[in-house]
Design an enzyme around this catalytic site. Sequence first.
Site: not given
Length: 507
Positions: A190, A243, A265, A299, A400
Site C-alpha cells: 500500500k 512512517g 521503521e 526519518c 520531529e
Amino acid sequence: MVKVQEAPIFEKVEMKRDYYHLVINGERVESSNGATIDAYNPATGEILAKVAKATQEDAERAVQAALAAFENGKWKRFPINKRSRILNKIAAIMRSRFNELVELEVLNSGKSISAAQGQVMQAVEVFEFYAGAIVGHSGSVNNMAGQFHNYTEKEPVGVCAQIIPWNYPLMMAAWKIAPAIAVGCSVIVKPASLTPLTAIVLGEICIEAGVPAGVVNIIPGSGSEVGNYLVEHPNVNKVAFTGSTPIGRDIMGKASQTLKRVTLELGGKSPNIVFEDADIEAAVDGSLFGIFYNTGQSCEARSRLYVHEDIYDEFVTRFVEKTKKLKLGNPLDKETHVGSVIDQGQLDVIDSYVQSAIADGAEILAGGKPAVVEGFEGGYWYEPTVIGNVNHDMKVVKEEIFGPVVVIMKFKDEKEAIKLANDTEFGLGSALWTKDGARATRVGNQIQAGIVMVNCPFSAFPGTPFGGYKQSGFGRELCIETLDLYTETKSFISYYGSRPLNPFGIQ
C-alpha cells in the site's frame, strides 16, 4: 478461491501516463467502486494523473490473490537461483528505464533530480543485492549430544502487507518488496496516497520480469481503510511499516490481535555532533546534506546539530553562509539542491514549528518562512532554515518536524554531547565529526541509535542495517538480516543410533 495465473499477460505501457490502475493478481484493475486519487506535482500544485483508489473489497481481492499465489503457486517452490535471476531481471528493467523512473519520482514527490537519481539507483541495487543475498541464505546444522542430528531450514512467512511512506516512494517499496519476494513470500503493497506512481510502476515491472501473478500486488488507498484492513486481516502473516511513530504504535496494537510479525521503521530526531578537532569544512558540508537532503523529509535527518563551544562561532558562520546558498528551483534542474515540500499540510506543519521556536525565544539564523519559487508559485516550498538560541525544553528541539529545519546548539565536552544526543524519545540516526578514531568509537558506543555515521553524511547502502532504537521502531531493513524477518525457522531433529529409542523403558 482465486485462480493463480501461470503466465499473466501484461502489456507494457508508458511509465508516465494520465491514469494508473491497481495491480492485483498480475493484472491492472479498476477499484471496485471506481474511486480515484488525484496524484499531484508538489512543486507546482498541479494534478499529474488519476490513480485508482483501492477499497476494502480491493484489499480482500489482493489478500486472496497473494494467499493463492503463496499456497498454490510455484514462486516459493522456485529454486533459489531462479528467484535470484528474476530479481536481477527486475533490476535490469529498472536500469533500462532509469531516466523514466527518475522523472516520474521527481514529478510526483517534488524532490530534486539529484536526490531522485540516487534513490532510484539504490532501488535498483537493492534488488541486485537480494538477488545475491538469497543464494547464501540458509539454515544451520547444530551440534547435539548423543546420537542425534539437528538442522534447520528457512521457510517464507507467507502473505506480507507492506505500507510505504511518501518521502521515498520507490526506494522504500524496493526495500520491502525485494527481501520479501526473494525468500518466497507474497506481498500486498500500500503506497502512500500522495506518491503512489513509482510503486505502481515497480509492481508492473516485477510482473514483466517474470514474478508470477499474485506475488506482488499494489493497492494505493486510504491508510485508515485499506491499511487497517490489511493489518487486521487474519490471512496476512507479516506487516512492514515505515512512517510516523503514532501510526506505528497503532499498527502494532492492531497486528497483535492476530499475532502478526511486525517491522516498524518510524520517526527520528537525529543528533549531529561536531567535535573541536573535526575537519570543519567537511563537517559543514556533511551537516548541510544531513538535514537538507530530500528537503529534510527523512526519518533519519540530522535535525539536531551540536557543535563544540571552541569552534561554535566559526562553524555556525560557515554553516549559515552555505545554507543561504542552497538553490530552490525546478526539481528537474541539476543545479537545484532543495526540492519542494510534499503538500500544503506539511508546509503548514513546518511553519508552525518555526513559529513556535520564535515564540519560545529562539533566533532564526537563516530561512524561517515559506518560499516563493519563480515559475513554481503554485507549489509548496520552504526556505532552508537554521534556528539558534534553543534549548531542550522547546518543541522545535524535541519533536520531529519532517522538513528543512535544523536547530543548532553548543556543548562543552563529550559527556554533555552524549547526554544531549540521547535526550530524545527517538533513536534512529546519529552523526559524529572528529579526527579521533578512539573518540568516534567511544562516543558512538554510547549513542542510543541504530545508525552512527562517522565523518560521513550517508546513512544507508544495500547491505547495511537500517533501523532504530526506542520510539524509532524495531527490525532492520536493507541487510542480510532482513531476510530473517520474512522467514520462519523450522528445526529438524533426527536419531541415528543403532538401538531403537524406548524413553519409557516399557518392554
